[in-house]
Structure formats: structure tokens, C-alpha cells
Design a protein around this motif. Structure first.
Motif, PDB file in Angstrom:
ATOM      1  N   UNK A 193       0.831  -1.193   0.000  1.00  0.00           N
ATOM      2  CA  UNK A 193       0.000   0.000   0.000  1.00  0.00           C
ATOM      3  C   UNK A 193       0.871   1.250   0.000  1.00  0.00           C
ATOM      4  N   UNK A 194       0.271   2.331  -0.495  1.00  0.00           N
ATOM      5  CA  UNK A 194       0.964   3.609  -0.506  1.00  0.00           C
ATOM      6  C   UNK A 194       0.971   4.200   0.900  1.00  0.00           C
ATOM      7  N   UNK A 195       2.112   4.648   1.395  1.00  0.00           N
ATOM      8  CA  UNK A 195       2.116   5.233   2.742  1.00  0.00           C
ATOM      9  C   UNK A 195       1.270   6.492   2.788  1.00  0.00           C
ATOM     10  N   UNK A 196       0.547   6.649   3.886  1.00  0.00           N
ATOM     11  CA  UNK A 196      -0.298   7.824   4.062  1.00  0.00           C
ATOM     12  C   UNK A 196       0.583   9.056   4.294  1.00  0.00           C
TER      13      UNK A 196
ATOM     14  N   UNK B  86       6.649   5.545  -5.911  1.00  0.00           N
ATOM     15  CA  UNK B  86       5.676   4.469  -5.635  1.00  0.00           C
ATOM     16  C   UNK B  86       6.265   3.445  -4.674  1.00  0.00           C
ATOM     17  N   UNK B  87       5.421   2.728  -3.974  1.00  0.00           N
ATOM     18  CA  UNK B  87       5.939   1.667  -3.089  1.00  0.00           C
ATOM     19  C   UNK B  87       6.554   0.553  -3.921  1.00  0.00           C
ATOM     20  N   UNK B  88       7.652  -0.056  -3.450  1.00  0.00           N
ATOM     21  CA  UNK B  88       8.311  -1.114  -4.236  1.00  0.00           C
ATOM     22  C   UNK B  88       7.431  -2.351  -4.332  1.00  0.00           C
ATOM     23  N   UNK B  89       7.080  -2.726  -5.545  1.00  0.00           N
ATOM     24  CA  UNK B  89       6.262  -3.912  -5.785  1.00  0.00           C
ATOM     25  C   UNK B  89       7.042  -4.956  -6.547  1.00  0.00           C
ATOM     26  N   UNK B  90       6.481  -6.131  -6.667  1.00  0.00           N
ATOM     27  CA  UNK B  90       7.097  -7.221  -7.414  1.00  0.00           C
ATOM     28  C   UNK B  90       6.028  -7.866  -8.293  1.00  0.00           C
ATOM     29  N   UNK B  91       6.140  -7.658  -9.616  1.00  0.00           N
ATOM     30  CA  UNK B  91       7.095  -6.809 -10.320  1.00  0.00           C
ATOM     31  C   UNK B  91       6.767  -5.332 -10.130  1.00  0.00           C
TER      32      UNK B  91
END
Length: 1302
Positions: free
Chosen positions: A190-193, A213-218
Motif C-alpha cells: 500500500x501507498x504510505x499515508x 511508488x511503493x516497491x512492488x514485485x514486479x
């Protein structure tokens, strides 16, 4: 055919129980004769002669030849019957990708499938340790497969199964391995508030909205929208970068009409997360008005936004570097700010962008190069420009490479006793390492095998046996990745076997090309031969060609090629054969084609279509109308050789095509039908069919076939009421220019047959065009093809040239030969060259194109060049020698540049040609400018021919001198130049700077200006009142050493009234953007600065000044803020100063020098400008005036007033009053007033002031001299320069003046 290195000892072993065939015995005898001998008596002499050990290079050569002679691997056909019979080690057929990312909501599937005979079994490792599937109830393996299924329906966390997996497929002949599969679970955090404050920005300024953006995979896909989910419109001013940030090259007031929210879309979870929106607040000096935004070129000026040069927002600085892997996409990005919005252009240093792989994205802000290779490395730069200027950023690109295959190991199938090899050759950057494994274990720990030898990236097998079967793995890796390949070694003993149906029957059309297939299999690999009608020699060569897979091609079928063809496959275990029966059929031809007709509506028309075909083939004739199948209605009748239409109507008009076809071929003929209305119908045939172009010839036939000639016969078409005058025969070949027709010859219209002369090795096809006085007919349908036999070329290419494209090369070009002059296959060119008149040996190279570049050549050197044609049949005649030249370079400077001045009106110039022209001289360029001291005239440019070495100019005036710059030109450009100045005239004195004329009252400050950059500058001093100026605080750059090349001339004078001094550089306004006329008004601790410029409104500047201690300070100046006051200056200090643009430091004013006044003088100058001081002086003047009037009245009445008598002791010579006869009217006992000064010798010294009543009165001396009894002055000047040197000037105090009058 059996491998020549097969050990005969194995084949002749007593344990061999099968009977050798005659073919096999002959093969063994050949091997016995070729194999190396032992140490028997017959070879004693040879052994003695070879007693000296051979050199090492000979061993290496023998090893290379031996490796090249190893037998090729046997390929097992896909025939299921053979696949099921043969034993095979396992082979991996399907596996998951190396980086396997899974959706956490689904079950995990890790694929691994393999084939082999017997069927292989499977097991897995996880993180290099055995993975016991039976102990985990969630994990299962599919039946007859190694695919893992991890089920989470009963609970569990997918993250617990992350790791590196590897599959092993095993049967009795070996073990195959999958890649190391890295299992990762997709993540979409989730995106930090966060609370985002409004972003406040000035209109026209750049802005970056960061996404982060928050690090996602991928990694998620980023896009920008408003909070109402409306997409943000992007253009070259506002765009999203590759990192997800939103960039504004310049902010406009309309940008705050919406908010901006960054969105991240995650692939596996199919979710979109939105960041809290940014709100913009744009500060502007103008209210928002749609009309000011309608015309983009005037948008900024209408909004009052200052224009400025570009600057890079991303990447920062002027240079950066980037690394990319081979085969990936290279993405370079440059985003710039500026007003107007800059345009971005991309370039590559030293070459062009790869047009086939490069494309521009994001409004030219990004350059993408797909499938990068090593030649794409180098330096790229982006150029950002607008009308205010340009900047560029250089990106150094380095291409690295994960391992990639050069020779991937292939499965090796050998017969018992044969030799073979596995090759694992890969490349990468850095160079990858190679590791061999066998059945999943390192080769070093495997049991020793005397038949196996490892030589780096190659494993050599000798005398293989059934026990040699195994699966080998090659793992090649570097820091960027790895490659893993499986290759098994299988030993088979299989006699030849035919794979195609037996006794096939094939029918072909005459003159066509035909291919007969004969697929086979065997181990060792059989040898295949073809025979015709069971007799004669092997078919290969001439009209026949046998391919490696056993197929037989007949290049052009003739009647005599009909018969039975037999293919025979043979190896040491036996032979197999198959037969093909070939029938040759006549082609289908339309010999009576339908003709174009113009008919009256309602009449009957018949379209003929007569066909000749092979009687053994079934003929079908059909009709098309306008290229669509014709529906035969009630008004139409179709017969075998015609189509009849009754009661023709307008809808029947169109094109009709007769299509005659058999199961093997077809032929087409087309005609047009025109239907006329009643009133336009002609009354006779001549009116209905006026003269027209002839119909096309038909039924072309080739006879009398010979090596260099053939007879062509045709049937003429209708002449359409105009006799045929000529026939034009054209040909087409299918090798060099297929589909392109060329004129061959021309014949009279009275013939319909001709013998055509042909060139060797051309696959001809002919057509005929009829010509009459109206025009040419449509071309006939093409004839069948006829290929002539080959020969060596009889000519060489034409238009051979040698020209340099660079200074160190020579490009040899020529016009390539066409199909009729090639004379054979594989046409190539032998290019020879050598330096002219050196008699050195010829250099030569074979080229298949039409150009060759010789590199590393000297500059502009003649070469002898020869280009000779060659094909597979031989070489062409000896070529002619042509002269070419290597590349040109810039010439050296002209020699002995001489300037003569015979009189004051003319100047003669002479020069010699350059010592090193480095090419063909195209002329000379002379630039000269007149100058007189620091004044420069307009530069004049003259261009001369290469033969001109003299020039005379007429002087504009006899005083000015001239500066000349002369250089030579080649086709490359302008070379080294030589610069000289004309001598001074004999009667011209050396000019010296005249001292400035000083007014009687001068200020104690010096302004001196000198700069080598100024083309016309003059210093002037003006007295002016100081305006109200904003004070700016400088930024000090400590410990900065500044090297100056300016010359400063100082002159210090004294003055009694202190006006402000202005130091100014007068310069002409230039055409380009520049800064000039810098004016400095200094005082003791401050200075006022003004200047002129031609920049746009809103341009910021920087004032830079350096004191005598080499301390540099800079003062940023906002747009349109002039004048500027420099504070915190040191009294009596010398400063150098310049003004430059804040956006481009290269645009600067000339450097000027000024000096501040001393502290005491500065204080007096400050008092002189105060109002109270001026009022006091006026009151004193009024009081003096009243006293004078009183004295005048008393004198008129005869009264007396006290006058000090002259002292007994005369005044010293230093007293100036002695000389001018003035007297002191003050009382002898007067005491000095408060504020007076005492001299060093104890006498009273009058207070001196920087101001004088002279400056406020009307007269100069201000004396009253009516009758000689009263002589005095309102002010007394003391010239302290004679006694005190260069001290600050002081004036007599006006208060003391009163006492002198008392």
C-alpha cells in the motif's frame, strides 16, 4: 558414411558376430589404409626418421584437423515408430522461467517436463537441498511429469515457499537438469499515508512532482490522473519521466485548474493504488485569461513570463553514464526546463543513430534503442534548445552482456566405436566461465572415463561404447547471469531405414523445377546416392543437385527426364532403397485467347478460349468477370472453347478472364467487353473498331535449345487495323533482379520466330510486345524458363573509383555486374590496391558487394586499383588499372605570407601554397579588419581561387592598420591559418593614451578600465547625484585566486566638493545576446552598478567582483532590478568587476576595474549632500552679505573699524597669503573656535571642508575691491597636494572664514 577416425580394431574384433557386407569391407579397407601405423618392421624407417619430437605447433595443428574431421551427430527423426524403438537419455522439454513470479491468490505451479526412453523419473531441490515432496501435504507432482503443484486451498502462506528450485529428470542412461528457478510471490504494498501541502510555484518556473511508488514485485506501471480520475494531458511541456515523476518544463497558470495524483497499477493483483493528490498554486503577475493562452508563440510574453535558456531537470549536470545488457532495450532520457519549452534532439558522437532500432518517445525526451548490441556503446548526447539558447547532456553508454550462446551443445548420437565432441562456447561481457557436469554432478567428481577428454569448452569422445551414454550439462556464467544446457551422448547401432512411402508416383510439368525427397535414417549416418532407371552413375551435377538431407533437385524438367529414380542409403550395417516414378506432362496453354470487343447493346458476342493441354490430365475451363467467378445465366452459353452472351446489356460490360487449369498447372487469358448505347453504335466495323494498338502476341514456345542460343516462336495478335511494324523481345531472370523485365532484341513485324543469343548461367524467361503506328501492345504471357550453363566472366565491373571518405581511408566502389554478365554462380570481385609508384606488392581482398574501404591510409596518397570479377567457373580477364586517392585532410597554413605597403593608399599581399595541401586545394580565404588603437572596423572576407597567390587592397584611410588572417581550403574544410598585421606608416607616431582633462574640482577616487575582450571601449568620468538604489548582500567565495590579464592606470587628484564618480565602458550594442555599457559609481564603502543588455524580460544576472586580495564575491540580481548597490566595500581598495547571465555564464560583460575612495573623504562627501549642511552654508552666506553691507555703510560715513596690523615678523614663505597680498581681518586675540584643529607645531589650523562656497555662489574668487581698502575672500583654498602628497583633499571651513572677516 562412416567416420574416417573409427578405430578398425573395434570393427575387426573377434567378438563381432555379424557378417560384413561388401560395402562395409571396402570401407574397412579404406580405413585400414588411412589409419596410423604401429611399430612393426614395415614402419621402422619411418619411426627412425621421426625420432626427433615434433614442435608443439604441429601437435596443435593435428588436433585442430582431427576435431574438424569428427563425425557429425545423428539426428533422430520425429517418426513415432523410431522414437519408441530407440533408447534415449532424458531431455528437458518444458520448464518454468528462471525468475518465476506467482500470484499469491492462486496455487503455485512450477513446470518441469522431460522425454526419454525409458520414461524418466523426477525429483526436485530447493535452495540446493533435496526437496521431499512427500512430507508436505500441500505439494504434489503431476503424473508422468515433474511439474510441482502447491495448493493453498486448505491454508498456508505462499511466501513460505519462496526460494530457488531445480528439477532433475532421470532414467537409466542419465540425468537432465532444469534451470535454477527462482520462485517469488508477487507483492503490491500500500501507498504510505501522507499529507501533501499545496505546491506554490511562480508562473514560468520549472516543477517536478515526485511519485515515489511503493516497491512492488514486479514493478508497478505508473500513470498520473486527477483525483476525479481524469487523465493528465501530457505534451512536450508537461510529461511523465521514466521514473514516474511528473515534470513541468515551465508552469503556467492553467496548470492549477486540476490536482495531480500518481497512480500505480500492479500486474498480478490487477489493482490500482492512488497517491494523495498534489495541489498547485501558481503565483502570477497577470490574471488568468484564456485569450493569452491561445497563441502558443506569444503565450509567455502575453502572460509576462520571462524567457530563459534551457536547463536540465533530469539527468542533472552535463554528463552521466548508463550500463545496459546486450539484447535489452536502452532507454536514454533528457527532460529540460526553459521558457519557451525547449525542444530535445538526440545525437551519437562519431556516428549516426541506428535507424532500424532507434525510436523517440515521450515527445522526443526519450530515446529507445531496441535489442542493444556491442556496437551501440559510445557517447550519446541530447540537445535542449529554445530561442534563448541551448545546452546539452552527454550520456556514456556501456554495453555489457550476460552469457549468450555461440555454440550450444547439441545431443550427440554416435555408432559404437565412433568419435564425437560436445562444444559449449558462449560469449559475454565480462567473459563467462564454463563448467561441465555429467548427470547433474561436477565432471571432476564423476567416475573417470578413458574415452573422454575435456579441452576447455569442448569434450572429445573417442571410441564410444554403449557404456558411454550420459547427459552432460554445460553451465556458463558471469556476473550478469548464466546459461545451462543439457546434451546427451547416445550410442546407437541402427542399419539404414527409409522414412518415406515406398514407390511414389510424381507427375510434373515440362520445363519446371522439381525436387524428389528421400528421407532416411541410420547409425552410423548412411551415405545416399541416386540412380535413374536402375543403371548409370550417381546423379549429381549438371541439371541435378543432391542436398545434404538426400533430396534430389532437377533444375529444369525435360521429356528425357521421365523415368524411375532410385535412392540408396548405405552404412556399415547395411543398405536401404526406395523408388520414385517421375512422369513429365505437357503444359497447359491458351493458344486462342479472347479478344477485346466493342458491341452494340442487344447483340450477341462470343469470347473464344481454345486450350492445348496434356491429354492425360483432366482439363477444366472456367470464366471470371472482373476477377470474380462468372455466374452462367440464361443469356450465356459456356462451351469448351468459347463463351457466348446473347442480348448484351450494359451490366455485361467489363473484363472477362478465361482460366484453363489441370491438377498440375493453369493458364489465364483476359479480354475486355465494351457495350455501346444505340445512338453511339457504329454503322460499320471500321467505325466500331478504329485503329488501335495491336493485341498481345501469344503461344510463346522455345525450341532449338543450345548453350548460348534459343529459338523463340510466337503467334501474332490482331493488328487492330494498323499493321504491326516491330516486335520487342524482353527477358527476365530470377537471380539478380527477379520480376524486372529488360529489352533483349527487336525484330521486324513480318516475323514470328527469332534466334536469341544468350549469356551463360541465366535462368531466362521471355515475353513479346507488338508495335504499330498507334502504339505498343500489352506484353505477352511469359514463356517457360530456360537456364543456360555457366562460364567464367568475360568482363569486369565498370566505373571503378577510389575516393576517401575520411582522412585515413579510401573507399573503392564500382558498378556491379548484372545477371547477363555474371556468367556463373557466386559472383564476387577481387579487389587489389597498392600505393602508386612504390612498386610494393598488391593487397587484395574478395568482396561480394560493390564497395570496399581501405583503412589506415596516409592522407591524400594516390593508389593503383584493380577490380576483377570471379565466379565459381573462374576469373574474368585482367582488369584495367585506375588511380584513386585516399581521404583528404585540412591543409597546412600558406607559406611565406608577405605584406608590402608601397604607399599610404594600397597594401599588397603575397603568399606561397601550403607545404602540405593534404588534398585538392579549392581556394583561399582571407579575413582582414582595420584597427586604430582599440577601435576595430568591420571584418571583410575574401575568397580566392586555388591558383591565386596575390591580392591588393585599397586602404580606407592612411592612419588605420590592418590585421590579416589567411588560410587554405580543401574539400574537407578550412585549414590552419596564418595571421599578420600591416606595418605602421613611416610618418605615424606610436599612439599614446592622452591624460584626461580634469576639472578644477575633482574627487579622490580613481576608475580605470582595461579589457582584452572589448572591441571599442572608452572611459569617461561624470559627476552625478547618487540615486536611491537597493542594497544587495554579496556572496563571498573565500580563498579564491583570480588571475587577471587587465592593465589598470590610476590617477588620484584632490577636490573640495565630492560629487560621485562614474566609471563606464561605452560599447556598441551587439546583434547577439550580450551585456555592455557597465557603469560603476564608487564611494568609500559602496558602489552603484548599472548596465545594458538585450536579454528578454525576466532574465536574472550575477554581478561578480574581486578585490585586491583576490577574494571573489558574487551578487545574484533578480530580473529588471537596476541599479544595484554593492555594500561592504573596503575604502581605498581596487576592484575588478563583471556582469554575466545567471542561466549562461558564457554570456558576460567585459571586465572593468575601479577603486573606492578613502574613508575620511567619503564622510565629508556624505556631509556635503545633507540638507542641514546646505542650509547652514546659506545662512553663513547671508550673514557675510549683511556684514559687508554694514562695513560699506561705515566706510561711506568715514568711520573706522578694527584692522589687524601687520605682524612685525613677516609671514613665512610657506604662507600663500604673502604672495597674493591678502590680509587677515580677524582680531589678533581671537581664539580658535571649538572644532578647529591644531597643527603639529602648536599653531591653530583651520578646519578644512570638502565643500566650498564657490560651489554654491555665483563667482569664482568672490572678491570685493572697490577702493583697495578692503580685500578678502569668502573661501581660501589650500593646495595640499604640494605639501601632503596624495592625501584626501580638504577645503577651508566656512566657519573659520567668518573669523577671517571679523
Amino acid at each position: 558414411m562412416v567416420n574416417p577416425t573409427l578405430p578398425v580394431s573395434l570393427l575387426s574384433s573377434p567378438c563381432t558376430s555379424f557378417q560384413l557386407s561388401s560395402v562395409r569391407e571396402a570401407e574397412l579397407e579404406r580405413l585400414e589404409a588411412a589409419r596410423p601405423r604401429g611399430l612393426g618392421s614395415r614402419e621402422q624407417g619411418l619411426v627412425l626418421r621421426m625420432a626427433r619430437p615434433p614442435p608443439p605447433w604441429l601437435h596443435a595443428a593435428f588436433l585442430l584437423l582431427w576435431l574438424l574431421s569428427l563425425g557429425r551427430a545423428i539426428e533422430i527423426p520425429m517418426d513415432p515408430s523410431i522414437q519408441n524403438e530407440l533408447s534415449q537419455p532424458p531431455t528437458i522439454t518444458k520448464q518454468s522461467v528462471k525468475d518465476h513470479i506467482v500470484d499469491p491468490r492462486d496455487n503455485i505451479l512450477i513446470e518441469c517436463e522431460a522425454k526419454g526412453n525409458p520414461a524418466p523419473s523426477f525429483h526436485w531441490t530447493r535452495n540446493s537441498r533435496f526437496f521431499n515432496i512427500a512430507k508436505d501435504p500441500r505439494v504434489s507432482m503431476r503424473r508422468r511429469s515433474g511439474t510441482l503443484v502447491i495448493d493453498f486451498r486448505s491454508g498456508g502462506r505462499p511466501e513460505e515457499y519462496e526460494g530457488e528450485y531445480q528439477c532433475f529428470a532421470r532414467n537409466i542412461f542419465g540425468t537432465a537438469l532444469s534451470n535454477r528457478i527462482r520462485l517469488q510471490v508477487s507483492k503490491s504494498p500500500l501507498w504510505p499515508k501522507e499529507n501533501l501541502d499545496p505546491v506554490v510555484v511562480q508562473e514560468g518556473a520549472p516543477l517536478t512532482l515526485q511519485c515515489n511508488p511503493p516497491p512492488g514485485l514486479p514493478s508497478p506501471v505508473i500513470f498520473w490522473m486527477s483525483s476525479s480520475m481524469e487523465p493528465i494531458t501530457q505534451d512536450k511541456r508537461v510529461s511523465q519521466g521514466h521514473n514516474g515523476d511528473l515534470y513541468f518544463s515551465n508552469v503556467m497558470v492553467q496548470d492549477m485548474q486540476t490536482d495531480y495524483s500518481c497512480n500505480a497499477r500492479f500486474h498480478f493483483t490487477h489493482t490500482i493504488q492512488q497517491k494523495n493528490p498534489f495541489t498547485l498554486k501558481v503565483l502570477t503577475n497577470h490574471p488568468y485569461n484564456d485569450s493569452s493562452l491561445r497563441n502558443p508563440p506569444d503565450m509567455y510574453s502575453a502572460r509576462g513570463v520571462a524567457e530563459r535558456t534551457p536547463s536540465f531537470m533530469y539527468p542533472q549536470g552535463t554528463a552521466s553514464s548508463q550500463m545496459v545488457l546486450r539484447g535489452m532495450d536502452l532507454l536514454l532520457e533528457c527532460i529540460a526546463s526553459g521558457v519557451p519549452t525547449p525542444d530535445i534532439a538526440w545525437y551519437k558522437k562519431g556516428g549516426d543513430l541506428p535507424s532500424d532500432k532507434a525510436k523517440f518517445e515521450n515527445f522526443n525526451k526519450a530515446l529507445r534503442i531496441t535489442n542493444v548490441s556491442e556496437e551501440d556503446s559510445g557517447e550519446y548526447f541530447c540537445l535542449a534548445s529554445n530561442k534563448m539558447g541551448s545546452i546539452r547532456h552527454t550520456i556514456s553508454v556501456r554495453v555489457k552482456a550476460a552469457p549468450y550462446w555461440l555454440d550450444e551443445p547439441k545431443n550427440l548420437i554416435l555408432a559404437p566405436g565412433e568419435d564425437g565432441r560436445l562444444v559449449c562456447r558462449a560469449n559475454g561481457n565480462p567473459k563467462p566461465t564454463v563448467q561441465w557436469m555429467v548427470n547433474g554432478e561436477p565432471l571432476q567428481s564423476a567416475p573417470p572415463n578413458p574415452n573422454r577428454e575435456v579441452a576447455g569448452d569442448t569434450i572429445i569422445f573417442r571410441d564410444t561404447q554403449i557404456s558411454s551414454r550420459a547427459v552432460y550439462q554445460c553451465n556458463t556464467s558471469n556476473e550478469h547471469g548464466y546459461l545451462l544446457a543439457n546434451a546427451f551422448v547416445s550410442v546407437l547401432d541402427v542399419p539404414p531405414r527409409m522414412l518415406s512411402p515406398r514407390n511414389q508416383h510424381i507427375r510434373v510439368i515440362l520445363y519446371n523445377r522439381t525436387r524428389l525427397d528421400c528421407p532416411f535414417f541410420g547409425s552410423p549416418i548412411p551415405t545416399l546416392r541416386w540412380f535413374k532407371n536402375g543403371q548409370g552413375s550417381n546423379l549429381d551435377g549438371g541439371n541435378y543437385h543432391v542436398y545434404e538431407n538426400g533430396s534430389l533437385e532437377i533444375k529444369m524438367i525435360r521429356k528425357e527426364d521421365q523415368g524411375i529414380y532410385t535412392c540408396v542409403a548405405t552404412n556399415i550395417l547395411g543398405k536401404a532403397e526406395n523408388q520414385v516414378r517421375l512422369e513429365v506432362k505437357d503444359p497447359t496453354r491458351i493458344f486462342r485467347m479472347p479478344e477485346d470487343q466493342v458491341v452494340k447493346r442487344g447483340t450477341t458476342v462470343q469470347l473464344e478460349c481454345r486450350v492445348k493441354h496434356d491429354p492425360s490430365l483432366k482439363l477444366t475451363v472456367s470464366w471470371l468477370k472482373d476477377d470474380e467467378p462468372l455466374h452462367i445465366g440464361s443469356r450465356m452459353k459456356k462451351e469448351d472453347d468459347s463463351l457466348t452472351i446473347f442480348g448484351v446489356a450494359e451490366r455485361d460490360q467489363g473484363s472477362y478472364t478465361c482460366m484453363a487449369s489441370t491438377e498440375l498447372d493453369q493458364d489465364l487469358a483476359k479480354a475486355s467487353l465494351t457495350v455501346l448505347a444505340d445512338q453511339a453504335t457504329p454503322t460499320n466495323r471500321l467505325a466500331a473498331l478504329p485503329k488501335g494498338r495491336p493485341d498481345r502476341p501469344r503461344d510463346l514456345e522455345l525450341t532449338d535449345l543450345a548453350e548460348r542460343s534459343v529459338r523463340l516462336t510466337w503467334i501474332p495478335g490482331d493488328d487492330n487495323n494498323s499493321p504491326i511494324t516491330d516486335y520487342v523481345i524482353q527477358f527476365e531472370e530470377d537471380q539478380f533482379q527477379p520480376g524486372v523485365w529488360h529489352d533483349h532484341s527487336k525484330f521486324p513485324g513480318s516475323v514470328n520466330s527469332a534466334i536469341l543469343q544468350l549469356s551463360p548461367y541465366v535462368n531466362y524467361q521471355f515475353r513479346v510486345i507488338a508495335v504499330n503506328e498507334v502504339g505498343s501492345s500489352h506484353p505477352s504471357l511469359p514463356s517457360e524458363r530456360y537456364r543456360t550453363s555457366g562460364a567464367a566472366p568475360e568482363s569486369n565491373p565498370s566505373d571503378v573509383k577510389g575516393e576517401g571518405t575520411r582522412k585515413n581511408n579510401m573507399e573503392i566502389t564500382w558498378t556491379p555486374m548484372n545477371a547477363t554478365s555474371a556468367f556463373g554462380p557466386n559472383l564476387r570481385y577481387i579487389v587489389k590496391w597498392r600505393r602508386r609508384e612504390t612498386r610494393e606488392t598488391w593487397n587484395n581482398v574478395t568482396v561480394w558487394g560493390s564497395r570496399y574501404v581501405v583503412s589506415q591510409t596516409p592522407v591524400y596518397v594516390p593508389y593503383e586499383i584493380r577490380v576483377q570479377a570471379e565466379n565459381d567457373f573462374g576469373k574474368g580477364p585482367e582488369p584495367d588499372t585506375v588511380i584513386g586517392y585516399s581521404g583528404e585532410d585540412l591543409p597546412s597554413a600558406p607559406r611565406r605570407f608577405r605584406i608590402r605597403q608601397p604607399n599610404l593608399e594600397t597594401i599588397n599581399l603575397e603568399w606561397d601554397h601550403p607545404e602540405h595541401p593534404n588534398g585538392i586545394l579549392t581556394g583561399y580565404t582571407l579575413r582582414y579588419v582595420a584597427f586604430n588603437g582599440t577601435k576595430l572596423g568591420k571584418q571583410i572576407v575574401e575568397n580566392f581561387s586555388p591558383n591565386q597567390t596575390k591580392f591588393t587592397i585599397q586602404r580606407a584611410d592612411p592612419v588605420s592598420r590592418y590585421r590579416f588572417t589567411l588560410g587554405a581550403r580543401t574539400q574537407v574544410g578550412f585549414g590552419e591559418a596564418v595571421t599578420e598585421e600591416s606595418p605602421a606608416p613611416p610618418n605615424e607616431a606610436t599612439p599614446t593614451a592622452a591624460p584626461p582633462t580634469l576639472p578644477p574640482t575633482t574627487v579622490g577616487a580613481t576608475g580605470a578600465v582595461s579589457s582584452a575582450e572589448a572591441t571599442a571601449a572608452a572611459a569617461s568620468t561624470e559627476a552625478t547625484a547618487a540615486p536611491i538604489i537597493p542594497t544587495v548582500v554579496p556572496t563571498t567565495v573565500a580563498a579564491t585566486t583570480v588571475a587577471t590579464t587587465t592593465t589598470t592606470t590610476a590617477a588620484t587628484t584632490t577636490m573640495e566638493s565630492p560629487p560621485t564618480t562614474r566609471t563606464k565602458i561605452h560599447e556598441p550594442a551587439p546583434d547577439e545576446q550580450s551585456i555592455w555599457n557597465v557603469t560603476v559609481l564608487p564611494n568609500s564603502k559602496w558602489a552603484n552598478i548599472t548596465w545594458k543588455h538585450n536579454f528578454g524580460p525576466g532574465t536574472d544576472f550575477v554581478v561578480e567582483y574581486i578585490d585586491s586580495n583576490h577574494t571573489k564575491k558574487i551578487v545574484p540580481v533578480k530580473a529588471q532590478t537596476q541599479p544595484i548597490q554593492l555594500t561592504d566595500l573596503s575604502p581605498g581598495m581596487t576592484y575588478t568587476l563583471r556582469v554575466y547571465s545567471r542561466d549562461n555564464e558564457g554570456i558576460s560583460s567585459t571586465v572593468i576595474t575601479f577603486m573606492t575612495s578613502s574613508a575620511y573623504t567619503n564622510n565629508q562627501a556624505d556631509i556635503a549632500t545633507q540638507g542641514w549642511f546646505i542650509g547652514l552654508m546659506c545662512a553663513i552666506a547671508l550673514l557675510v552679505l549683511i556684514l559687508l553691507i554694514v562695513c560699506f555703510i561705515k566706510r561711506s560715513r568715514g568711520g573706522k573699524y578694527p584692522v589687524r596690523e601687520k605682524k612685525d615678523v613677516p609671514l613665512g614663505p610657506e604662507d600663500p597669503k604673502e604672495e597674493d597680498g591678502s590680509f587677515d581681518y580677524s582680531d589678533e586675540d581671537n581664539k580658535p573656535l571649538q572644532g578647529s584643529q591644531t597643527s603639529l607645531d602648536g599653531t591653530i589650523k583651520q578646519q578644512e571642508s570638502d565643500d566650498s562656497l564657490v560651489d554654491y555662489g555665483e563667482g569664482g574668487e568672490g572678491q570685493f575691491n572697490e577702493d583697495g581698502s578692503f580685500i578678502g575672500q569668502y573661501t581660501v583654498k589650500k593646495d595640499k597636494e604640494e605639501t601632503e602628497g596624495n592625501e584626501s583633499s580638504e577645503a577651508t571651513s566656512p566657519v573659520n572664514a567668518i573669523y577671517s572677516l571679523a
